[in-house]
Scaffold this motif. Sequence first.
Motif, mmCIF file in Angstrom:
data_model
loop_
_atom_site.group_PDB
_atom_site.id
_atom_site.type_symbol
_atom_site.label_atom_id
_atom_site.label_comp_id
_atom_site.label_asym_id
_atom_site.label_seq_id
_atom_site.Cartn_x
_atom_site.Cartn_y
_atom_site.Cartn_z
ATOM 1 N N ILE A 1 0.882 -1.303 -0.014
ATOM 2 C CA ILE A 1 -0.202 0.071 -0.087
ATOM 3 C C ILE A 1 0.762 1.159 0.049
ATOM 4 C CG2 ILE A 1 -1.905 1.089 1.055
ATOM 5 C CD1 ILE A 1 -2.668 -1.350 2.493
ATOM 6 N N PRO A 2 1.056 1.810 -1.051
ATOM 7 C CA PRO A 2 1.928 3.031 -1.184
ATOM 8 C C PRO A 2 1.532 4.340 -0.552
ATOM 9 C CG PRO A 2 0.712 2.965 -3.348
ATOM 10 C CD PRO A 2 0.579 1.521 -2.540
ATOM 11 N N LEU A 3 2.562 5.090 0.023
ATOM 12 C CA LEU A 3 2.339 6.128 0.626
ATOM 13 C C LEU A 3 3.115 7.609 0.173
ATOM 14 C CD1 LEU A 3 0.535 7.851 2.824
ATOM 15 C CD2 LEU A 3 2.141 6.875 4.520
ATOM 16 N N ASP A 4 2.453 8.568 -0.094
ATOM 17 C CA ASP A 4 3.321 9.486 -0.612
ATOM 18 C C ASP A 4 3.665 10.561 0.696
ATOM 19 O OD1 ASP A 4 4.327 11.916 -1.605
ATOM 20 O OD2 ASP A 4 3.102 12.067 -3.241
ATOM 21 N N PRO A 5 4.997 10.548 0.992
ATOM 22 C CA PRO A 5 5.314 11.318 2.202
ATOM 23 C C PRO A 5 4.776 12.700 2.326
ATOM 24 C CG PRO A 5 7.448 10.980 0.910
ATOM 25 C CD PRO A 5 6.121 10.114 0.440
ATOM 26 N N ASP A 6 4.427 13.363 1.401
ATOM 27 C CA ASP A 6 4.108 14.729 1.274
ATOM 28 C C ASP A 6 2.576 14.836 1.276
ATOM 29 O OD1 ASP A 6 6.575 16.133 0.987
ATOM 30 O OD2 ASP A 6 6.855 15.686 -1.177
ATOM 31 N N ASN A 7 1.852 13.713 1.224
ATOM 32 C CA ASN A 7 0.294 13.978 1.153
ATOM 33 C C ASN A 7 -0.306 13.524 2.420
ATOM 34 O OD1 ASN A 7 0.235 14.670 -1.414
ATOM 35 N ND2 ASN A 7 -0.039 12.634 -2.293
ATOM 36 N N ASP A 8 -1.280 14.027 2.798
ATOM 37 C CA ASP A 8 -1.913 13.428 4.322
ATOM 38 C C ASP A 8 -2.395 12.099 4.074
ATOM 39 O OD1 ASP A 8 -3.304 13.308 6.536
ATOM 40 O OD2 ASP A 8 -4.829 14.776 6.018
ATOM 41 N N PRO A 9 -1.688 11.272 5.047
ATOM 42 C CA PRO A 9 -2.013 9.882 4.826
ATOM 43 C C PRO A 9 -3.553 9.667 5.442
ATOM 44 C CG PRO A 9 -0.889 10.358 7.076
ATOM 45 C CD PRO A 9 -1.191 11.724 6.397
ATOM 46 N N GLY A 10 -4.120 10.171 6.167
ATOM 47 C CA GLY A 10 -5.264 10.068 6.515
ATOM 48 C C GLY A 10 -5.297 9.107 7.701
ATOM 49 N N PRO A 11 -6.416 8.680 8.343
ATOM 50 C CA PRO A 11 -6.480 7.897 9.573
ATOM 51 C C PRO A 11 -6.160 6.671 9.365
ATOM 52 C CG PRO A 11 -8.808 8.446 8.872
ATOM 53 C CD PRO A 11 -7.735 9.203 7.887
ATOM 54 N N PRO A 12 -5.824 5.650 10.131
ATOM 55 C CA PRO A 12 -5.918 4.242 9.824
ATOM 56 C C PRO A 12 -7.322 3.636 9.434
ATOM 57 C CG PRO A 12 -4.695 4.863 11.976
ATOM 58 C CD PRO A 12 -5.540 6.134 11.440
ATOM 59 N N GLY A 13 -7.578 2.692 8.687
ATOM 60 C CA GLY A 13 -8.730 2.260 8.383
ATOM 61 C C GLY A 13 -9.410 1.070 9.593
ATOM 62 N N ILE B 1 -6.479 2.507 22.507
ATOM 63 C CA ILE B 1 -6.139 3.883 22.981
ATOM 64 C C ILE B 1 -5.784 4.857 21.853
ATOM 65 C CG2 ILE B 1 -4.570 4.973 24.458
ATOM 66 C CD1 ILE B 1 -3.723 2.488 25.908
ATOM 67 N N SER B 2 -4.765 4.362 20.982
ATOM 68 C CA SER B 2 -4.410 5.579 20.002
ATOM 69 C C SER B 2 -4.082 4.730 18.867
ATOM 70 C CB SER B 2 -3.460 6.417 20.530
ATOM 71 O OG SER B 2 -2.039 5.691 20.834
ATOM 72 N N THR B 3 -3.850 5.507 17.545
ATOM 73 C CA THR B 3 -3.405 4.969 16.140
ATOM 74 C C THR B 3 -2.761 6.094 15.622
ATOM 75 O OG1 THR B 3 -5.156 5.846 15.192
ATOM 76 C CG2 THR B 3 -5.537 3.563 16.113
ATOM 77 N N TYR B 4 -1.746 5.419 14.773
ATOM 78 C CA TYR B 4 -1.035 6.411 13.891
ATOM 79 C C TYR B 4 -0.660 5.793 12.418
ATOM 80 C CZ TYR B 4 3.844 5.215 14.802
ATOM 81 O OH TYR B 4 5.009 4.753 14.926
ATOM 82 N N VAL B 5 -0.425 6.516 11.589
ATOM 83 C CA VAL B 5 -0.023 6.295 10.143
ATOM 84 C C VAL B 5 1.520 6.508 10.005
ATOM 85 C CG1 VAL B 5 -0.235 6.109 7.702
ATOM 86 C CG2 VAL B 5 -2.369 6.116 9.129
ATOM 87 N N GLY B 6 2.258 5.575 9.710
ATOM 88 C CA GLY B 6 3.713 5.713 9.367
ATOM 89 C C GLY B 6 4.052 5.159 7.991
ATOM 90 N N GLN B 7 5.163 5.274 7.712
ATOM 91 C CA GLN B 7 5.824 4.698 6.501
ATOM 92 C C GLN B 7 7.174 4.037 6.492
ATOM 93 O OE1 GLN B 7 5.427 8.076 3.939
ATOM 94 N NE2 GLN B 7 6.702 9.233 5.304
ATOM 95 N N LEU B 8 7.511 3.233 5.606
ATOM 96 C CA LEU B 8 8.791 2.536 5.582
ATOM 97 C C LEU B 8 9.365 3.157 4.381
ATOM 98 C CD1 LEU B 8 8.066 -1.165 6.417
ATOM 99 C CD2 LEU B 8 8.374 0.691 8.084
ATOM 100 N N GLU B 9 10.591 2.685 4.169
ATOM 101 C CA GLU B 9 11.607 3.076 2.924
ATOM 102 C C GLU B 9 12.238 1.790 2.709
ATOM 103 O OE1 GLU B 9 14.996 5.070 4.024
ATOM 104 O OE2 GLU B 9 14.254 5.893 5.888
#
Length: 380
Positions: A266-278, A302-310
């Motif tokens: 699932i690609p993610l552009d680091p410059d775009n808002d990733p939106g919330p976890p699904g 409790i909490s969530t966040y979206v990150g990315q790898l390289e």
Amino acid sequence: MNMPSRTSDLIVIGGGAFGMWTALSAAEQGARVILIDQNPIGHPRASSGGASRNIRAAYGADQFYTELAMAAWSAWQVREAEFGCRLLYPTGALRAEAAPLTAQLQTFAACGQPCELLSSEEVRHRWPLLTFDDAESVFYEPLAGVLLASDALRAAAQRFNQLGGQIVAGRVNTLAKPGTITIMLDGTPIEADRIVVAAGPWLPGLFPDLIEPLMRTPRRELFFFATPPGDPQYGWQRMPNLSDDAGWTSADIGGGIKVAPLMRHIPLDPDNDPGPPGNKFAQAAREYMARRIPALADTTLISTYVGQLENTANEHFIIDRHPDDPRIILAGGGSGHAFKFGSVLGPVIARFALEGTLPGEWSARFALASHRAVRPGEAG
């Protein structure tokens, strides 16, 4: 526009696992260093961001990474003492895989690293809250744990400032010309004899022709689940990190048990808002908790966040000179596992930048020539 206020021996672009430790290590070697990042040090969008990162030495038959992780473990303990703050939580780790674990046992034996191969019954006896009934055997690594990721980067930045290092906020881009690369900060060219570009997920965008074919920046969604307050059974001292073919966890060091369900391609552009976890992966994370820690199947998220790898195709890092401009050293391709090595990566990359030397096996593994273009279905 924020511009460097003085001349420097080295400019480092990116303040994550590669860049921050390189900048600090170079400053400790007496160099005048400027570090540039478009975001605050330790920000969550970096591939080395977030509150916590795991540290382990289990890499199958690959003795190089096992020995590097062992050196990093010792280096983190030294950094804790230097910084005067806790960074490493020795939780231990349990790992179940479909692949045989024979090679892993042989590697640890060769390196003198403690480990055990446990049955599911032995796991349940030692950790009654955990269930590995679906695993033929489970690899136990006592010298594994959790690192305070963002806190560690901020502590390194503070030490860097104390040594006279300068941190500059701004966005970097590049302009390729025959035989040279112009690096610009907020649109203005910057010059230095040596430049380390450790821009994490932004690295392919800075060097699209060279790096973009070699790297992917996939999306990851992380979920933190509550543990019963005050119950020592669920604390990091008694609850190891867990991993298998469906995902992994980080033990609770204050913000809940972190669960990373399996996500691929699932690609993610680091410059775009990733939106919330699904909801899909939130449910997968909860199912993982139910599978491995059944008593917490219905606990609070409790909490969530979206990150990315390289990710590179072979999951090795990239540490090499730019073929068109020897002033520039590229450092990246963390593939989700670079953070734990930051304490030992930094000194090596700094020496490479300042003295031009890179250990032979490092060069063989991490040179651009050792990488190939990512194929469909890889590096996800």
